[in-house]
Scaffold this active site. Sequence first.
Site, mmCIF file in Angstrom:
data_model
loop_
_atom_site.group_PDB
_atom_site.id
_atom_site.type_symbol
_atom_site.label_atom_id
_atom_site.label_comp_id
_atom_site.label_asym_id
_atom_site.label_seq_id
_atom_site.Cartn_x
_atom_site.Cartn_y
_atom_site.Cartn_z
ATOM 1 N N ARG A 237 -44.081 79.986 -22.325
ATOM 2 C CA ARG A 237 -45.030 81.043 -22.691
ATOM 3 C C ARG A 237 -46.396 80.531 -22.316
ATOM 4 O O ARG A 237 -46.627 79.319 -22.259
ATOM 5 C CB ARG A 237 -45.018 81.267 -24.210
ATOM 6 N N ARG B 126 -54.905 85.329 -25.267
ATOM 7 C CA ARG B 126 -55.471 86.046 -26.407
ATOM 8 C C ARG B 126 -56.493 87.046 -25.928
ATOM 9 O O ARG B 126 -57.380 86.685 -25.168
ATOM 10 C CB ARG B 126 -56.201 85.054 -27.300
ATOM 11 N N ARG C 92 -42.499 60.855 -17.904
ATOM 12 C CA ARG C 92 -43.764 60.858 -17.197
ATOM 13 C C ARG C 92 -44.690 59.953 -17.997
ATOM 14 O O ARG C 92 -44.662 59.969 -19.244
ATOM 15 C CB ARG C 92 -44.305 62.299 -17.151
ATOM 16 N N ARG D 14 -57.985 64.862 -17.877
ATOM 17 C CA ARG D 14 -58.963 65.224 -18.890
ATOM 18 C C ARG D 14 -59.781 64.015 -19.323
ATOM 19 O O ARG D 14 -59.378 62.868 -19.093
ATOM 20 C CB ARG D 14 -58.322 65.912 -20.097
ATOM 21 N N GLU E 42 -57.855 60.312 -18.702
ATOM 22 C CA GLU E 42 -56.387 60.315 -18.803
ATOM 23 C C GLU E 42 -55.788 60.583 -17.425
ATOM 24 O O GLU E 42 -55.967 61.667 -16.864
ATOM 25 C CB GLU E 42 -56.010 61.423 -19.793
ATOM 26 N N TYR F 148 -39.799 65.982 -26.726
ATOM 27 C CA TYR F 148 -41.205 66.030 -27.113
ATOM 28 C C TYR F 148 -41.307 66.684 -28.494
ATOM 29 O O TYR F 148 -40.813 67.788 -28.703
ATOM 30 C CB TYR F 148 -42.075 66.811 -26.108
ATOM 31 N N ASP G 198 -44.200 67.442 -31.682
ATOM 32 C CA ASP G 198 -45.533 67.312 -32.255
ATOM 33 C C ASP G 198 -45.411 66.542 -33.567
ATOM 34 O O ASP G 198 -44.312 66.417 -34.124
ATOM 35 C CB ASP G 198 -46.141 68.698 -32.519
HETATM 36 C C1 LIG Z 1 -50.420 61.965 -24.888
HETATM 37 C C2 LIG Z 1 -49.854 62.553 -26.158
HETATM 38 C C3 LIG Z 1 -50.634 63.388 -26.925
HETATM 39 C C4 LIG Z 1 -50.115 63.949 -28.103
HETATM 40 N N1 LIG Z 1 -50.898 64.781 -28.825
HETATM 41 C C5 LIG Z 1 -50.419 65.355 -29.944
HETATM 42 C C6 LIG Z 1 -51.224 66.257 -30.694
HETATM 43 O O1 LIG Z 1 -52.356 66.573 -30.346
HETATM 44 N N2 LIG Z 1 -50.672 66.799 -31.825
HETATM 45 C C7 LIG Z 1 -49.406 66.508 -32.247
HETATM 46 O O2 LIG Z 1 -48.973 67.016 -33.276
HETATM 47 N N3 LIG Z 1 -48.632 65.635 -31.551
HETATM 48 C C8 LIG Z 1 -49.106 65.050 -30.417
HETATM 49 N N4 LIG Z 1 -48.319 64.158 -29.723
HETATM 50 C C9 LIG Z 1 -46.976 63.818 -30.229
HETATM 51 C C10 LIG Z 1 -46.961 62.597 -31.193
HETATM 52 O O3 LIG Z 1 -47.480 61.479 -30.538
HETATM 53 C C11 LIG Z 1 -45.510 62.356 -31.646
HETATM 54 O O4 LIG Z 1 -45.019 63.461 -32.353
HETATM 55 C C12 LIG Z 1 -45.308 61.112 -32.558
HETATM 56 O O5 LIG Z 1 -46.126 60.058 -32.221
HETATM 57 C C13 LIG Z 1 -43.856 60.690 -32.492
HETATM 58 O O6 LIG Z 1 -43.593 59.671 -33.428
HETATM 59 P P1 LIG Z 1 -42.309 58.727 -33.276
HETATM 60 O O7 LIG Z 1 -42.269 57.876 -34.482
HETATM 61 O O8 LIG Z 1 -41.121 59.552 -32.928
HETATM 62 O O9 LIG Z 1 -42.575 57.880 -31.941
HETATM 63 P P2 LIG Z 1 -43.597 56.701 -31.607
HETATM 64 O O10 LIG Z 1 -44.942 57.010 -32.151
HETATM 65 O O11 LIG Z 1 -43.488 56.470 -30.151
HETATM 66 O O12 LIG Z 1 -43.016 55.455 -32.406
HETATM 67 C C14 LIG Z 1 -41.899 54.718 -31.979
HETATM 68 C C15 LIG Z 1 -42.184 53.258 -32.255
HETATM 69 O O13 LIG Z 1 -41.012 52.496 -32.002
HETATM 70 C C16 LIG Z 1 -41.384 51.267 -31.454
HETATM 71 N N5 LIG Z 1 -40.237 50.700 -30.736
HETATM 72 C C17 LIG Z 1 -39.585 51.248 -29.685
HETATM 73 N N6 LIG Z 1 -38.596 50.424 -29.281
HETATM 74 C C18 LIG Z 1 -38.616 49.352 -30.109
HETATM 75 C C19 LIG Z 1 -37.856 48.155 -30.177
HETATM 76 N N7 LIG Z 1 -36.882 47.903 -29.295
HETATM 77 N N8 LIG Z 1 -38.144 47.263 -31.139
HETATM 78 C C20 LIG Z 1 -39.160 47.494 -32.015
HETATM 79 N N9 LIG Z 1 -39.920 48.600 -31.973
HETATM 80 C C21 LIG Z 1 -39.653 49.516 -31.042
HETATM 81 C C22 LIG Z 1 -42.550 51.619 -30.540
HETATM 82 O O14 LIG Z 1 -43.359 50.490 -30.266
HETATM 83 C C23 LIG Z 1 -43.278 52.674 -31.374
HETATM 84 O O15 LIG Z 1 -44.295 52.117 -32.165
HETATM 85 C C24 LIG Z 1 -48.796 63.632 -28.515
HETATM 86 C C25 LIG Z 1 -48.014 62.787 -27.724
HETATM 87 C C26 LIG Z 1 -48.523 62.273 -26.547
HETATM 88 C C27 LIG Z 1 -47.651 61.408 -25.684
#
Ligand SMILES: Cc1cc2nc3c(=O)[nH]c(=O)nc-3n(C[C@H](O)[C@H](O)[C@H](O)COP(=O)(O)OP(=O)(O)OC[C@H]3O[C@@H](n4cnc5c(N)ncnc54)[C@H](O)[C@@H]3O)c2cc1C
Length: 369
Positions: free
Chosen positions: A170, A174, A247, A278, A298, A346, A348
């Site tokens: 989508r 607006r 990516r 950006r 970025e 992905y 949020d």
């Molecule tokens: C560029 C970008 C912008 C974003 N902007 C937004 C936003 O504006 N708003 C929003 O709501 N969401 C946003 N997000 C999404 C948000 O980052 C995620 O929803 C969130 O961080 C996911 O949390 P997680 O715990 O699943 O993963 P992660 O934060 O990746 O945590 C996983 C952790 O596991 C650890 N790990 C992995 N493998 C191992 C291992 N073998 N041993 C020990 N540790 C390990 C890693 O080091 C990491 O710290 C964005 C994401 C990106 C990439």
Amino acid sequence: MYDYLIVGAGLFGSVFAHEAKKNNKKCLVIDKRNHVGGNVYCENIDGINVHKYGAHIFHTNDKSIWDYVNQFAEFNNYINSPVSISKGKLYNLPFNMNTFYQLWGTKAPDEAKAIINKQIEKFGVKTPQNLEEQALSLIGKDVYEVLIKEYTEKQWGTKATKLPPFIIKRLPVRYTFNNNYFNDKYQGIPIGGYNKIIDGLLAGIEVRTNVDFFKNREAYKNIAKTIIFTGKIDEFFDYKYGKLEYRSLRFENSTLETDNFQGNAVVNYNDGDIPYTRIIEHKHFEFGTQPNTVITKEYPEKWTPEKEAYYPINNDENQNKYERYRKLSQSESNVIFGGRLAEYKYYDMHQIIASALKKSKKEFGNKVS
Ligand SMILES: Cc1cc2nc3c(=O)[nH]c(=O)nc-3n(C[C@H](O)[C@H](O)[C@H](O)COP(=O)(O)OP(=O)(O)OC[C@H]3O[C@@H](n4cnc5c(N)ncnc54)[C@H](O)[C@@H]3O)c2cc1C
């Protein structure tokens, strides 16, 4: 012996650990990075909370998730209103009446609608075969060419005609003068940065950083009754079915001796000859008044295994591979897989919290939050 070993101190692991502790479970959280927080981690530079792994804006429609995060930090009233620069001109995002005025000088919704509908009709494709066709059939030629095409090609490193149509499901359009990027009821930035939330979630829980689960897998496997695994699912199974693709991004930070570089937290650069997509000026997330400013350019990049994996490439090939890993994961009776890397999806932040709470509820019954 711990009840839970939580691999990954990101948002998923931290929420799960918090709920486990509340249910009197003994937890150990490990992370291979030198800090907790995963991708929401903020680094303080000159008093400014720099979103180290990309700009993060919290938004949700779910009051219970909003109340949950507000337990750990107070949120400000930041509203994400990015602007985009294309061929030297500045446009408001998301596509709204301000953008249409900037593009065509239209002042009334019907005028803008008429132009867009005429362009969609002229294009005339009903079943788009690629991203370009998808965008043209949703928004017409002008918005696509000025604000979508080159940005998207930079982001994915591929021509829009070679990208699958599903990337754009989508397009937020607006017909009001409203530059708020999100439609959600609740939005903001935690005052003091995201670390406050993570520190609150992990308070009183044993955490070890600089520890990679795979470097000492056998020992860590036997340290707890159950493992919560938030790392890469393909790595967990030794890439048995091959590597899942991502990516990546490269962030280039600079501290500038000015109190205000671009007047907005997020400025997109649409043109293909500018290599970054950006520039983020972090102080604006928290209405900072510091004398200096920190900006981050970025750059989208091809992912290779030594780089950070940011966006999953959910094409058919990777998705089929992930399905095979997911099936395999069901045979691991004492491992719970969760989070963006283990689910190859992905998410949020509000969705990750909801997902961690759902898995916690399943584990601990209803004694959650
Ligand atoms: C560029 C970008 C912008 C974003 N902007 C937004 C936003 O504006 N708003 C929003 O709501 N969401 C946003 N997000 C999404 C948000 O980052 C995620 O929803 C969130 O961080 C996911 O949390 P997680 O715990 O699943 O993963 P992660 O934060 O990746 O945590 C996983 C952790 O596991 C650890 N790990 C992995 N493998 C191992 C291992 N073998 N041993 C020990 N540790 C390990 C890693 O080091 C990491 O710290 C964005 C994401 C990106 C990439």
